[in-house]
Design a protein around this motif. Structure first.
Motif, PDB file in Angstrom:
ATOM      1  N   LEU A 125     -10.744  -1.182  -9.919  1.00 26.70           N
ATOM      2  CA  LEU A 125      -9.760  -1.000  -9.267  1.00 26.70           C
ATOM      3  C   LEU A 125      -9.432  -0.297  -8.638  1.00 26.70           C
ATOM      4  O   LEU A 125      -7.618  -0.775  -8.353  1.00 26.70           O
ATOM      5  CB  LEU A 125     -10.059   0.952 -10.713  1.00 26.70           C
ATOM      6  CG  LEU A 125      -8.572   1.290 -11.438  1.00 26.70           C
ATOM      7  CD1 LEU A 125      -7.959  -0.047 -11.663  1.00 26.70           C
ATOM      8  CD2 LEU A 125      -8.690   2.079 -12.572  1.00 26.70           C
ATOM      9  N   CYS A 126      -9.389   0.963  -7.860  1.00 28.19           N
ATOM     10  CA  CYS A 126      -8.654   2.177  -7.002  1.00 28.19           C
ATOM     11  C   CYS A 126      -8.678   0.932  -5.807  1.00 28.19           C
ATOM     12  O   CYS A 126      -7.535   0.557  -4.583  1.00 28.19           O
ATOM     13  CB  CYS A 126      -9.878   2.673  -5.784  1.00 28.19           C
ATOM     14  SG  CYS A 126      -9.362   3.568  -5.006  1.00 28.19           S
ATOM     15  N   TYR A 127      -9.678  -0.167  -5.536  1.00 36.27           N
ATOM     16  CA  TYR A 127      -9.206  -1.129  -4.430  1.00 36.27           C
ATOM     17  C   TYR A 127      -7.652  -2.153  -4.747  1.00 36.27           C
ATOM     18  O   TYR A 127      -7.132  -1.832  -3.970  1.00 36.27           O
ATOM     19  CB  TYR A 127     -10.129  -1.807  -4.019  1.00 36.27           C
ATOM     20  CG  TYR A 127     -10.539  -3.138  -2.592  1.00 36.27           C
ATOM     21  CD1 TYR A 127      -9.622  -2.528  -1.654  1.00 36.27           C
ATOM     22  CD2 TYR A 127     -10.088  -4.324  -2.710  1.00 36.27           C
ATOM     23  CE1 TYR A 127     -10.091  -3.486  -0.637  1.00 36.27           C
ATOM     24  CE2 TYR A 127     -10.098  -5.190  -2.421  1.00 36.27           C
ATOM     25  CZ  TYR A 127      -9.818  -4.879  -1.016  1.00 36.27           C
ATOM     26  OH  TYR A 127      -9.549  -5.379   0.129  1.00 36.27           O
ATOM     27  N   ARG A 128      -7.411  -1.970  -5.850  1.00 40.39           N
ATOM     28  CA  ARG A 128      -7.054  -3.243  -6.134  1.00 40.39           C
ATOM     29  C   ARG A 128      -5.595  -2.658  -6.217  1.00 40.39           C
ATOM     30  O   ARG A 128      -4.450  -2.837  -5.628  1.00 40.39           O
ATOM     31  CB  ARG A 128      -7.192  -3.602  -7.485  1.00 40.39           C
ATOM     32  CG  ARG A 128      -8.161  -4.880  -7.492  1.00 40.39           C
ATOM     33  CD  ARG A 128      -8.581  -5.725  -8.983  1.00 40.39           C
ATOM     34  NE  ARG A 128      -9.488  -6.513  -8.807  1.00 40.39           N
ATOM     35  CZ  ARG A 128      -9.864  -7.426 -10.073  1.00 40.39           C
ATOM     36  NH1 ARG A 128      -8.942  -6.908 -11.556  1.00 40.39           N
ATOM     37  NH2 ARG A 128     -10.510  -8.387  -9.559  1.00 40.39           N
ATOM     38  N   ARG A 129      -5.304  -1.378  -6.722  1.00 40.57           N
ATOM     39  CA  ARG A 129      -4.118  -0.535  -6.560  1.00 40.57           C
ATOM     40  C   ARG A 129      -3.396   0.020  -4.869  1.00 40.57           C
ATOM     41  O   ARG A 129      -2.772  -0.358  -5.007  1.00 40.57           O
ATOM     42  CB  ARG A 129      -4.916   0.895  -7.267  1.00 40.57           C
ATOM     43  CG  ARG A 129      -4.596   0.565  -8.336  1.00 40.57           C
ATOM     44  CD  ARG A 129      -3.248   0.274  -9.234  1.00 40.57           C
ATOM     45  NE  ARG A 129      -2.272   1.288  -9.290  1.00 40.57           N
ATOM     46  CZ  ARG A 129      -1.426   1.816  -9.661  1.00 40.57           C
ATOM     47  NH1 ARG A 129      -0.789   1.000 -10.617  1.00 40.57           N
ATOM     48  NH2 ARG A 129      -0.461   2.993  -9.504  1.00 40.57           N
ATOM     49  N   ILE A 130      -4.159  -0.075  -4.401  1.00 31.92           N
ATOM     50  CA  ILE A 130      -4.329  -0.144  -3.006  1.00 31.92           C
ATOM     51  C   ILE A 130      -3.879  -1.095  -2.322  1.00 31.92           C
ATOM     52  O   ILE A 130      -2.759  -1.025  -1.240  1.00 31.92           O
ATOM     53  CB  ILE A 130      -5.534   0.940  -2.233  1.00 31.92           C
ATOM     54  CG1 ILE A 130      -5.928   1.992  -1.927  1.00 31.92           C
ATOM     55  CG2 ILE A 130      -5.069   0.855  -0.572  1.00 31.92           C
ATOM     56  CD1 ILE A 130      -6.836   2.603  -1.407  1.00 31.92           C
ATOM     57  N   VAL A 131      -4.359  -2.201  -2.480  1.00 34.26           N
ATOM     58  CA  VAL A 131      -3.936  -3.678  -2.303  1.00 34.26           C
ATOM     59  C   VAL A 131      -2.154  -3.638  -2.481  1.00 34.26           C
ATOM     60  O   VAL A 131      -1.594  -4.811  -1.836  1.00 34.26           O
ATOM     61  CB  VAL A 131      -5.195  -4.994  -2.614  1.00 34.26           C
ATOM     62  CG1 VAL A 131      -4.117  -6.198  -2.647  1.00 34.26           C
ATOM     63  CG2 VAL A 131      -6.389  -4.783  -1.910  1.00 34.26           C
ATOM     64  N   LYS A 132      -2.383  -3.433  -4.134  1.00 31.86           N
ATOM     65  CA  LYS A 132      -0.520  -3.439  -4.452  1.00 31.86           C
ATOM     66  C   LYS A 132      -0.477  -2.691  -3.572  1.00 31.86           C
ATOM     67  O   LYS A 132       1.039  -3.274  -3.069  1.00 31.86           O
ATOM     68  CB  LYS A 132      -0.962  -2.993  -6.188  1.00 31.86           C
ATOM     69  CG  LYS A 132      -1.601  -4.612  -7.044  1.00 31.86           C
ATOM     70  CD  LYS A 132      -1.693  -4.003  -8.666  1.00 31.86           C
ATOM     71  CE  LYS A 132      -1.888  -4.752  -8.761  1.00 31.86           C
ATOM     72  NZ  LYS A 132      -1.494  -4.616 -10.509  1.00 31.86           N
ATOM     73  N   PHE A 133      -0.107  -1.924  -2.805  1.00 30.42           N
ATOM     74  CA  PHE A 133       0.561  -0.769  -2.289  1.00 30.42           C
ATOM     75  C   PHE A 133       0.829  -1.375  -1.134  1.00 30.42           C
ATOM     76  O   PHE A 133       2.483  -0.941  -0.259  1.00 30.42           O
ATOM     77  CB  PHE A 133      -0.214   0.477  -2.230  1.00 30.42           C
ATOM     78  CG  PHE A 133      -0.068   1.784  -3.534  1.00 30.42           C
ATOM     79  CD1 PHE A 133       0.682   1.355  -4.280  1.00 30.42           C
ATOM     80  CD2 PHE A 133      -1.813   2.557  -3.628  1.00 30.42           C
ATOM     81  CE1 PHE A 133       0.736   2.348  -5.362  1.00 30.42           C
ATOM     82  CE2 PHE A 133      -1.579   2.889  -4.496  1.00 30.42           C
ATOM     83  CZ  PHE A 133      -0.110   2.693  -5.966  1.00 30.42           C
ATOM     84  N   SER A 134      -0.121  -2.107  -0.419  1.00 32.23           N
ATOM     85  CA  SER A 134       0.215  -2.128   1.028  1.00 32.23           C
ATOM     86  C   SER A 134       0.926  -3.431   0.622  1.00 32.23           C
ATOM     87  O   SER A 134       1.722  -3.409   1.905  1.00 32.23           O
ATOM     88  CB  SER A 134      -1.348  -2.666   1.432  1.00 32.23           C
ATOM     89  OG  SER A 134      -1.885  -4.053   0.408  1.00 32.23           O
ATOM     90  N   GLN A 135       0.580  -4.386  -0.357  1.00 29.57           N
ATOM     91  CA  GLN A 135       1.403  -5.767  -0.586  1.00 29.57           C
ATOM     92  C   GLN A 135       3.065  -5.327  -0.410  1.00 29.57           C
ATOM     93  O   GLN A 135       4.190  -5.704  -0.074  1.00 29.57           O
ATOM     94  CB  GLN A 135       1.132  -6.260  -1.572  1.00 29.57           C
ATOM     95  CG  GLN A 135      -0.583  -7.154  -1.057  1.00 29.57           C
ATOM     96  CD  GLN A 135      -0.382  -7.929  -2.294  1.00 29.57           C
ATOM     97  OE1 GLN A 135      -0.551  -7.777  -3.796  1.00 29.57           O
ATOM     98  NE2 GLN A 135      -1.681  -8.392  -1.894  1.00 29.57           N
TER      99      GLN A 135
END
Length: 337
Positions: A318-328
């Motif tokens: 969950l945390c990794y997916r959230r961070i990927v969204k932030f980076s995008q």
């Protein structure tokens, strides 16, 4: 003066792109410094030195009990061992032969106590690890080259793991070293190294679970107050639910999933299994009643391992997916500009 001296000239050297390691180290160093300067963090870190002193004193008293076993002077030490470890050693004449299992039980118990220190410390240093970056919109800076979601997540986890290790792994290993110097240690280098490895593995498990769960909570909101409440709820509510279940359901019916609700209880069961306490006490020759209180629960380690492992995996994903969204989102904003 010639005007040529004021002209800009092309630098003959080559520009070196910053490496991913430099970006990671910047996140770790900055994060540790910021969290260390938070209010009440430094007093909480005193749990580490206190643990070193407490463990060394305990190991010294237990070594004195080996010498005074069977004499009237040992009565107070027997009571100490019974109250602290939950083991009745009054019927043992050669306590030195049980030093291995006694030391393992001591460190396993200390780790269970340290879980409360971890809960409080992480509640202080963890909520703002990602939420503060979201609040001040600093993610676009972080995700500039060479920082990527993986290095960002790893850096933030290292920050949390560093503080957790400062009150668990580091003081425990230091206490093992000092305690061995004071009392003579365990018989042979092998048992000492095995105990040190078990201490490190137990600490790593606590760091993985606590760090990833906190980062997942911190990535969900920009208000760190909500993160703190969520963290305390994750730690305390399962323990409260487990207590209610134990009071209303017979113990023989909660040896599986129903007995694996408390996260701290699960950590205690896995630590006990890692240190092989059940087999050690059974092989000691003591009657079961003499060490029954020293064992946390009859639950098979499979269930606690599945619960903690699943939560850790879900939190990390969950945390990794959230961070990927932030980076995008940060990349899209930079392209628009």
């Amino acid at each position: 003066m010639s005007q040529d001296t004021h002209r800009y000239q092309r630098w003959p050297g080559r520009h070196r792109k910053p490496s991913t390691l430099s970006g990671l180290s910047a996140i770790v160093v900055t994060g540790i410094r910021l969290q260390y300067n938070r209010r009440f963090v430094r007093p909480l870190l005193l749990a580490g030195p206190i643990a070193v002193i407490g463990i060394c004193v305990t190991l010294y008293l237990l070594s004195m009990l080996e010498v005074l076993a069977g004499s009237p002077e040992a009565n107070g030490l027997y009571q100490f061992a019974s109250g602290f470890l939950g083991v009745d050693l009054s019927a043992v004449s050669q306590i030195g032969e049980l030093r291995g299992v006694i030391w393992r039980a001591t460190f396993a118990l200390v780790i269970r106590i340290q879980l409360f220190a971890v809960m409080v410390l992480v509640a202080r240093i963890g909520p703002g690890l990602i939420s503060d970056d979201t609040k001040v919109r600093a993610l676009s800076i972080y995700f500039a080259h060479p920082v990527n979601p993986k290095s960002y997540l790893l850096g933030k986890w290292i920050v949390a793991a560093t503080f957790i290790a400062s009150v668990t792994v580091i003081p425990n290993l230091l206490a093992l070293t000092i305690g061995s110097m004071i009392t003579g240690g365990l018989p042979g280098v092998g048992p000492i190294l095995t105990l040190a490895l078990n201490i490190a593995l137990a600490g790593l498990g606590v760091m993985l679970f606590s760090g990833l769960v906190m980062l997942a909570l911190s990535s969900m909101t920009s208000d760190s107050r909500y993160v703190t409440v969520g963290w305390l709820a994750v730690c305390l509510m399962p323990a409260m639910a487990q207590g209610i279940i134990r009071e209303n359901i017979p113990s023989e019916n909660i040896t599986g999933w129903l007995g694996s609700i408390s996260l701290m209880g699960n950590a205690a069961v896995l630590t006990e299994h890692l240190f092989d306490l059940k087999s050690g006490w059974q092989a000691s020759g003591l009657p079961h009643d003499a060490f029954a209180k020293a064992l946390s629960s009859p639950i098979e380690p499979f269930y606690p391992a599945m619960v903690l492992g699943s939560i850790t995996l879900i939190a990390g994903t969950l945390c990794y997916r959230r961070i990927v969204k932030f980076s995008q989102a940060a990349a899209a904003a930079s392209n628009l500009n």
